[in-house]
Scaffold this motif. Structure first.
Motif, short mmCIF file in Angstrom:
data_model
loop_
_atom_site.label_atom_id
_atom_site.label_comp_id
_atom_site.label_asym_id
_atom_site.label_seq_id
_atom_site.Cartn_x
_atom_site.Cartn_y
_atom_site.Cartn_z
N GLN A 141 -12.62 -86.71 -39.40
CA GLN A 141 -11.44 -87.00 -38.57
C GLN A 141 -11.04 -85.78 -37.75
O GLN A 141 -10.70 -85.91 -36.56
N GLN A 142 -11.11 -84.61 -38.39
CA GLN A 142 -10.82 -83.37 -37.65
C GLN A 142 -11.80 -83.18 -36.50
O GLN A 142 -11.42 -82.83 -35.39
N ALA A 143 -13.09 -83.44 -36.80
CA ALA A 143 -14.11 -83.26 -35.77
C ALA A 143 -13.84 -84.20 -34.59
O ALA A 143 -13.92 -83.80 -33.43
N GLY A 144 -13.51 -85.45 -34.91
CA GLY A 144 -13.22 -86.42 -33.86
C GLY A 144 -12.05 -85.96 -32.99
O GLY A 144 -12.12 -85.98 -31.76
N ALA A 145 -10.97 -85.51 -33.65
CA ALA A 145 -9.77 -85.10 -32.91
C ALA A 145 -10.05 -83.89 -32.04
O ALA A 145 -9.63 -83.82 -30.88
N LEU A 146 -10.79 -82.92 -32.59
CA LEU A 146 -11.08 -81.70 -31.82
C LEU A 146 -12.02 -82.00 -30.65
O LEU A 146 -11.86 -81.45 -29.55
N TYR A 147 -13.00 -82.87 -30.89
CA TYR A 147 -13.91 -83.27 -29.81
C TYR A 147 -13.10 -83.93 -28.70
O TYR A 147 -13.25 -83.62 -27.51
N GLY A 148 -12.20 -84.84 -29.10
CA GLY A 148 -11.38 -85.55 -28.13
C GLY A 148 -10.49 -84.60 -27.34
O GLY A 148 -10.37 -84.71 -26.10
N ALA A 149 -9.89 -83.64 -28.04
CA ALA A 149 -8.98 -82.70 -27.36
C ALA A 149 -9.75 -81.82 -26.39
O ALA A 149 -9.28 -81.52 -25.29
N ALA A 150 -10.96 -81.39 -26.79
CA ALA A 150 -11.77 -80.55 -25.90
C ALA A 150 -12.18 -81.35 -24.66
O ALA A 150 -12.09 -80.85 -23.53
N LEU A 151 -12.62 -82.59 -24.88
CA LEU A 151 -13.05 -83.42 -23.75
C LEU A 151 -11.87 -83.75 -22.83
O LEU A 151 -11.99 -83.73 -21.61
N ALA A 152 -10.71 -84.02 -23.44
CA ALA A 152 -9.52 -84.34 -22.64
C ALA A 152 -9.12 -83.12 -21.80
O ALA A 152 -8.79 -83.26 -20.62
N ALA A 153 -9.16 -81.94 -22.40
CA ALA A 153 -8.83 -80.73 -21.65
C ALA A 153 -9.80 -80.54 -20.49
O ALA A 153 -9.41 -80.13 -19.40
N LEU A 154 -11.06 -80.86 -20.74
CA LEU A 154 -12.06 -80.76 -19.68
C LEU A 154 -11.73 -81.73 -18.54
O LEU A 154 -11.81 -81.37 -17.36
N GLN A 155 -11.34 -82.95 -18.92
CA GLN A 155 -10.96 -83.94 -17.90
C GLN A 155 -9.75 -83.47 -17.11
O GLN A 155 -9.60 -83.80 -15.94
N LEU A 156 -8.88 -82.70 -17.78
CA LEU A 156 -7.69 -82.17 -17.11
C LEU A 156 -7.99 -80.86 -16.39
O LEU A 156 -7.08 -80.18 -15.92
#
Ligand SMILES: [Zn+2]
Length: 519
Positions: free
Chosen positions: A316-331
């Motif tokens: 779950q941590q891995a999923g959240a961190l992956y999502g946050a990194a990808l979202a930051a990239l999109q931003l």
């Protein structure tokens, strides 16, 4: 943007089949066996629909998610061949192509001719590869059992064009409830959808054969049960609005009981298995890419800033961190993306299965940031498997890696790197000629090497791979104009290029004529 799944110029009126049954009709008249649509005809219809979907702004060829889905889809196809469900004739004739759609609703659907649609919404809710395999195996079986050709009987009064329009309309209606398209297509599309629904017997058959295919492919039968359980919970919550899959696949107690009786004895029922890290990251990627609005993207960071996350399961941590990194990239915030990536690397370092997606995400961040020195870019190229003398056999090539290699080479802009990646992509395309994105990447590499003729041809192939033959002809004509304007000194390489372009021009012209004959 509205009416996204609809071909241009269509509206609700033209979608009503001539002499159509009233909206309350629940099934298309099933005609006798002899009237089923022939496979060649079904493929043409599928191509017609696919061509519209390729143009849809919601169509998404995300190499990382596509790779993940292929990791489930290809074993299912192989298993269906081994079991004899997929005949050599159908194998050869149909496309067997999975198309991803950005839609947030939970849906997957079989289309005529071996095309399969999978929404990001589905990828976001499945908890394991087994669950995904259960849905894809079921849809695959609808195709191999020729359910579609039986629905679309030959001697209905409807032309393939109209049937294609009806299917596209039904897809539009199944989109996110908040989408304007759902309102615009209205009742007619729902009527069309009802007509295009499979019968209960077909559903049971797709369940039974799909289960056989997925277990033969090595997936856990348990995935079928947990997926049913998930859909059932959604049905209980009356959540079918965002679960169009439920509308086309109602969960009857009979269907569930039928499946449970087929599971191996003693199999625990509906136990949620802990999601693996890699799966968690892919599900998150689907969630992030399904909703790229600024507000939605910002919510990902709050999750990983919450200290409570550290006590959550590692996946779950891995999923959240992956999502946050990808979202930051999109931003477009590479600094924040890299901070999240560092935490992700720390937590996934123990899991071999996570290495690839984490490496690819790191490369995406670096390439978007565009701040690497040539030495760092060379290092990145090496990490992505790019070496000077290309000896990688195509079977060992990884598509996301190849496409990332192309981007690195373009940023590095050095001959050795450009020519290595060019060779890799050429090799890849000999076995994957339908890979539009790879053709596009190759065109970029040719341009960087001042090979305009080859670039135009590669652009033409990218259009042809998306079944846009008009666009392909346009590029090939531009290539021929270029040849006329710059008559070459007659090197053999130029002659070969010129002859390939002329041959492709004739082939594509023939395909265009075929399209015109079967409007
Ligand atoms: Zn079904």
């Amino acid at each position: 943007m509205a009416c996204a799944w609809l071909p241009a110029g269509l509206n609700a009126q033209t979608m009503a089949p001539s002499g159509s049954t009233p909206a309350s009709a629940t099934s298309l008249p099933l005609l006798g066996d002899g009237s089923a649509m022939a496979s060649a005809e079904e493929r043409r219809l599928g191509d017609r629909i696919a061509r519209e979907l390729f143009r849809d702004p919601d169509y998404l060829d995300d190499p990382v998610l596509a790779d993940y889905v292929q990791g489930v889809w290809q074993p299912l196809l192989r298993a269906a061949r081994v079991r004899g469900d997929l005949t050599p004739e159908l194998d050869e004739r149909f496309a067997w192509h999975v198309m991803l759609g950005r839609d947030r609703t939970v849906n997957a659907f079989a289309l005529p001719g071996g095309y399969l649609g999978v929404n990001l919404g589905l990828l976001a809710v499945v908890s394991s590869r087994d669950e995904l395999a259960s849905v894809l195996g079921h849809e695959l079986s609808h195709v191999t059992q020729r359910h579609i050709s039986r629905l679309i009987a030959k001697d209905t009064a409807q032309t393939p064009w109209l049937i294609g329009a009806m299917i596209l309309g039904a897809l539009a209606a199944s989109k996110s409830p908040d989408a304007a398209s759902a309102l615009m297509v209205g009742g007619q599309a729902v009527a069309a959808q009802n007509q295009l629904n499979f019968s209960r017997d077909m559903e049971r058959e797709a369940d039974r054969i799909g289960l056989g295919v997925m277990t033969q492919a090595g997936f856990e039968a348990q995935g079928f049960v947990t997926m049913f359980d998930k859909l059932q919970q959604a049905a209980r919550l009356n959540d079918s609005g965002s679960y169009p899959y439920l509308r086309s696949h109602p969960l009857t107690t009979e269907r569930i009981a039928d499946m449970q009786s087929r599971l191996p004895l003693g199999a625990p029922q509906a136990v949620a298995t802990a999601p693996q890290m890699r799966h968690a990251m892919m599900a998150t990627r689907a969630k992030v890419l399904a909703n790229t609005g600024v507000d939605a993207l910002r919510t990902w960071q709050a999750q990983v800033d919450d200290p409570g996350l550290r006590s959550a399961p590692a996946a779950q941590q891995a999923g959240a961190l992956y999502g946050a990194a990808l979202a930051a990239l999109q931003l477009r915030d590479p600094t924040l993306a890299r901070r999240n990536l560092a935490r992700l690397q720390a937590i996934t370092s123990v899991d071999a299965g996570s290495a690839e997606p984490v490496r690819w995400l790191g490369a995406e961040i670096d390439l978007t940031a565009r701040d690497l020195t040539p030495a760092q870019l060379t290092d990145l190229a090496t990490r992505l498997g790019l070496r000077e003398a290309t000896t990688t056999p195509v079977a060992n090539m990884r598509r996301p890696e190849l496409l990332l290699q192309a981007q690195v080479a373009l940023q590095l802009n050095q001959n050795a790197a450009l020519s290595s990646v060019t060779q890799n992509l050429q090799t890849w395309l000999t076995t994957q000629p339908q890979d539009a994105l790879a053709w596009q990447a190759l065109a970029g590499l040719y341009r960087a090497q001042n090979q305009s003729l080859r670039a135009l041809r590669a652009e033409a192939e990218a259009q042809a791979a998306r079944l846009d033959y008009t666009g392909a002809m346009d590029r090939l004509r531009a290539a021929q104009d270029l040849m006329r304007a710059n008559p070459t000194g007659g090197s053999s390489a130029d002659h070969i290029d010129a002859s390939i372009i002329d041959t492709r021009q004739r082939q594509i012209e023939a395909l265009l004529k075929q399209q015109a004959v079967n409007p």
